[in-house]
Design an enzyme around this catalytic site. Structure first.
Site, PDB file in Angstrom:
ATOM      1  N   ARG A 124     -10.570   0.137  10.056  1.00  0.00           N
ATOM      2  CA  ARG A 124      -9.403   0.797  10.916  1.00  0.00           C
ATOM      3  C   ARG A 124      -9.808   0.576  12.108  1.00  0.00           C
ATOM      4  NH1 ARG A 124      -9.229   5.489   6.335  1.00  0.00           N
ATOM      5  NH2 ARG A 124     -11.247   4.668   5.742  1.00  0.00           N
ATOM      6  N   VAL A 125      -8.758   0.934  13.000  1.00  0.00           N
ATOM      7  CA  VAL A 125      -8.638   0.633  14.419  1.00  0.00           C
ATOM      8  C   VAL A 125      -9.973   1.459  15.122  1.00  0.00           C
ATOM      9  CG1 VAL A 125      -7.107   2.819  14.961  1.00  0.00           C
ATOM     10  CG2 VAL A 125      -7.291   0.721  16.612  1.00  0.00           C
TER      11      VAL A 125
ATOM     12  N   TYR B 239       0.650  -1.183  -0.062  1.00  0.00           N
ATOM     13  CA  TYR B 239      -0.021  -0.162   0.023  1.00  0.00           C
ATOM     14  C   TYR B 239       0.908   1.275  -0.083  1.00  0.00           C
ATOM     15  CZ  TYR B 239      -3.123   3.598   1.960  1.00  0.00           C
ATOM     16  OH  TYR B 239      -3.909   4.708   2.060  1.00  0.00           O
TER      17      TYR B 239
HETATM   18  N1  UDP Z   1      -5.069  -1.937  15.439  1.00  0.00           N
HETATM   19  C1  UDP Z   1      -5.226  -2.420  16.797  1.00  0.00           C
HETATM   20  N2  UDP Z   1      -6.300  -3.083  17.079  1.00  0.00           N
HETATM   21  C2  UDP Z   1      -7.444  -3.133  15.997  1.00  0.00           C
HETATM   22  C3  UDP Z   1      -7.325  -2.448  14.833  1.00  0.00           C
HETATM   23  C4  UDP Z   1      -6.066  -1.890  14.572  1.00  0.00           C
HETATM   24  O1  UDP Z   1      -4.545  -2.295  17.666  1.00  0.00           O
HETATM   25  O2  UDP Z   1      -8.481  -3.582  16.437  1.00  0.00           O
HETATM   26  C5  UDP Z   1      -3.770  -1.247  15.267  1.00  0.00           C
HETATM   27  C6  UDP Z   1      -3.078  -1.328  13.931  1.00  0.00           C
HETATM   28  O3  UDP Z   1      -2.185  -2.558  14.003  1.00  0.00           O
HETATM   29  C7  UDP Z   1      -2.224  -0.182  13.490  1.00  0.00           C
HETATM   30  C8  UDP Z   1      -2.996   1.005  14.607  1.00  0.00           C
HETATM   31  O4  UDP Z   1      -4.199   0.220  15.115  1.00  0.00           O
HETATM   32  O5  UDP Z   1      -0.812  -0.383  14.705  1.00  0.00           O
HETATM   33  C9  UDP Z   1      -3.724   1.834  13.393  1.00  0.00           C
HETATM   34  O6  UDP Z   1      -4.360   1.114  12.501  1.00  0.00           O
HETATM   35  P1  UDP Z   1      -5.323   1.695  11.315  1.00  0.00           P
HETATM   36  O7  UDP Z   1      -5.559   0.678  10.569  1.00  0.00           O
HETATM   37  O8  UDP Z   1      -6.512   2.207  11.850  1.00  0.00           O
HETATM   38  O9  UDP Z   1      -4.493   2.798  10.619  1.00  0.00           O
HETATM   39  P2  UDP Z   1      -2.860   2.884   9.988  1.00  0.00           P
HETATM   40  O10 UDP Z   1      -2.066   1.684  10.498  1.00  0.00           O
HETATM   41  O11 UDP Z   1      -3.258   2.506   8.390  1.00  0.00           O
HETATM   42  O12 UDP Z   1      -2.512   4.128  10.446  1.00  0.00           O
END
Ligand code: UDP
Length: 368
Positions: free
Chosen positions: A196-197, A148
């Site tokens: 997302r988280v 990505y």
């Molecule tokens: N994450 C987590 N629990 C969840 C979903 C995501 O701990 O239920 C973590 C994920 O591994 C990452 C962070 O939250 O470290 C942010 O993830 P997200 O997909 O929202 O955004 P990105 O990684 O693209 O910034």
């Protein structure tokens, strides 16, 4: 202006449409596969065109030719897909977007390309992510999560090269973890992968399921309220000369927290807004178990936003206000809100008036 928003039906796109329609300065055409998130937006200044941008069509080219500005938000932004379907991610996030950039060149249209904070990769040794100084550090090729970021960065490089050659007028936006209503979708208790988280943690709070911290939740993210993100977009529109052929971080360095801290702030806000103790327990889970083999997590530095500040933009919502706004919205849909004020709110934004009684165990709204 007539603005063409590609990817208008997504989380960010639907908020930009709302913002542009409310301001009423421009006419807008939105393109997407679905207009579910645009429900309720009706204006004679907005037209929705349903089509799949992955299938090249004369219609897309005609829409570009008729516009004054093209805003490209088209992307898969779902970490599970980066490891399960890396080629699909590359084809949409690079090939399709590049084709759009080339149509902008052909028809001499200005392009605002939404990229990603992910292009910075893993946190380096600097203290902030800086548009023109920070190195991009990605994991090994066996970790396909980085497809990505790689696709987004390559797209940026090609767009910049077209700009340098004098063929394209562009602005690149690097969004840092926008948060707002309509973000992704809710999931059943204990679901892995997917959105997302924020929607994961929100789903857990609503369903009393576990809040899962991937690899301990030790990495940092800086979260930005979607209203601040909309205002940043408006700032770019208002400064066509200063933003020509430049890259801008859009984020809130003041809202930089670990994912573990995010979980506890969300639990705290849930407690304050509902008056009930959150039933979710916090658990740790391995990244590859959660997202699939090939996932790797990266710590991230907060954004340097001095470029946006120089244009007069400043984020206004602190972390609690950002989260409370969206949590409140989900609680209203689930009929669980008891508190009308927003705890810790420092923004001047109006809170929505509502007093609702708590109804135990309603269906989870928005789940699909
Ligand atoms: N994450 C987590 N629990 C969840 C979903 C995501 O701990 O239920 C973590 C994920 O591994 C990452 C962070 O939250 O470290 C942010 O993830 P997200 O997909 O929202 O955004 P990105 O990684 O693209 O910034």
């Amino acid at each position: 202006m007539h603005i063409l928003l590609l990817g208008a039906g997504g989380f960010v796109g639907s908020h930009l449409v709302e913002h542009l329609v409310v301001r009423g300065e421009h006419t807008v055409t939105g393109v997407d596969i679905t207009d579910e998130k645009l429900a309720g937006i009706a204006s004679d200044r907005f037209t929705f065109h349903q089509s799949d941008i992955r299938t090249p069509s004369r219609a897309t080219e005609r829409l570009i030719a008729k516009s004054d500005l093209v805003v490209d938000l088209v992307a898969y932004a779902n970490p599970s897909m980066y490891v399960s379907s890396p080629l699909e991610v590359f084809e949409l996030n690079f090939d399709v977007n590049l084709a759009i950039a080339r149509l902008c060149i052909k028809h001499k249209k200005r392009l605002i390309q939404y990229s990603s904070a992910e292009v910075y990769g893993k946190a380096g040794t600097d203290t902030l992510c800086r548009e023109e100084e920070s190195d991009s550090i990605f994991g090994p090729v066996t970790k396909s999560r980085w497809i990505y970021a790689t696709a987004k960065l390559l797209l940026e490089r090609v767009i910049c090269a077209y700009g340098d050659a004098g063929d394209l007028e562009y602005t690149i936006v690097r969004p840092f973890n926008f948060i707002g209503t309509r973000i992704d979708y809710l999931v059943p208790p204990g679901a892995i992968g997917g959105p997302r988280v924020f929607p994961h943690f929100m789903s857990a709070l609503l369903t009393r399921g576990p809040i899962r911290l991937v690899n301990g939740g030790l990495v940092h993210r800086a979260f930005l309220h979607i209203d601040d993100a909309n205002n940043a977009f408006q700032t770019l529109l208002d400064h066509p000369n200063e933003t020509r052929n430049r890259v801008f971080n859009i984020g809130n360095p003041g809202n930089n927290v670990t994912i573990r801290e995010l979980a506890f702030v969300m639990m705290d806000l849930y407690r304050e807004l509902t008056g009930e103790e959150p039933a979710s327990r916090v658990e740790e889970i391995d990244g590859e178990e959660f997202y699939g083999v090939g996932y790797e997590d990266g710590d991230r530095l907060p954004p340097d936003i001095s470029r946006m500040r120089a244009l007069g933009w400043e984020p206004h919502f602190d972390l609690r206000a950002t989260l409370a706004d969206v949590i409140r919205d989900y609680l209203v849909q689930a009929d669980r809100l008891v508190c009308t004020s927003t705890p810790g709110m420092t923004s001047t934004a109006e809170s929505r008036p509502m007093v609702l009684s708590r109804v135990p165990e309603t269906a989870v709204p928005g789940y699909r």
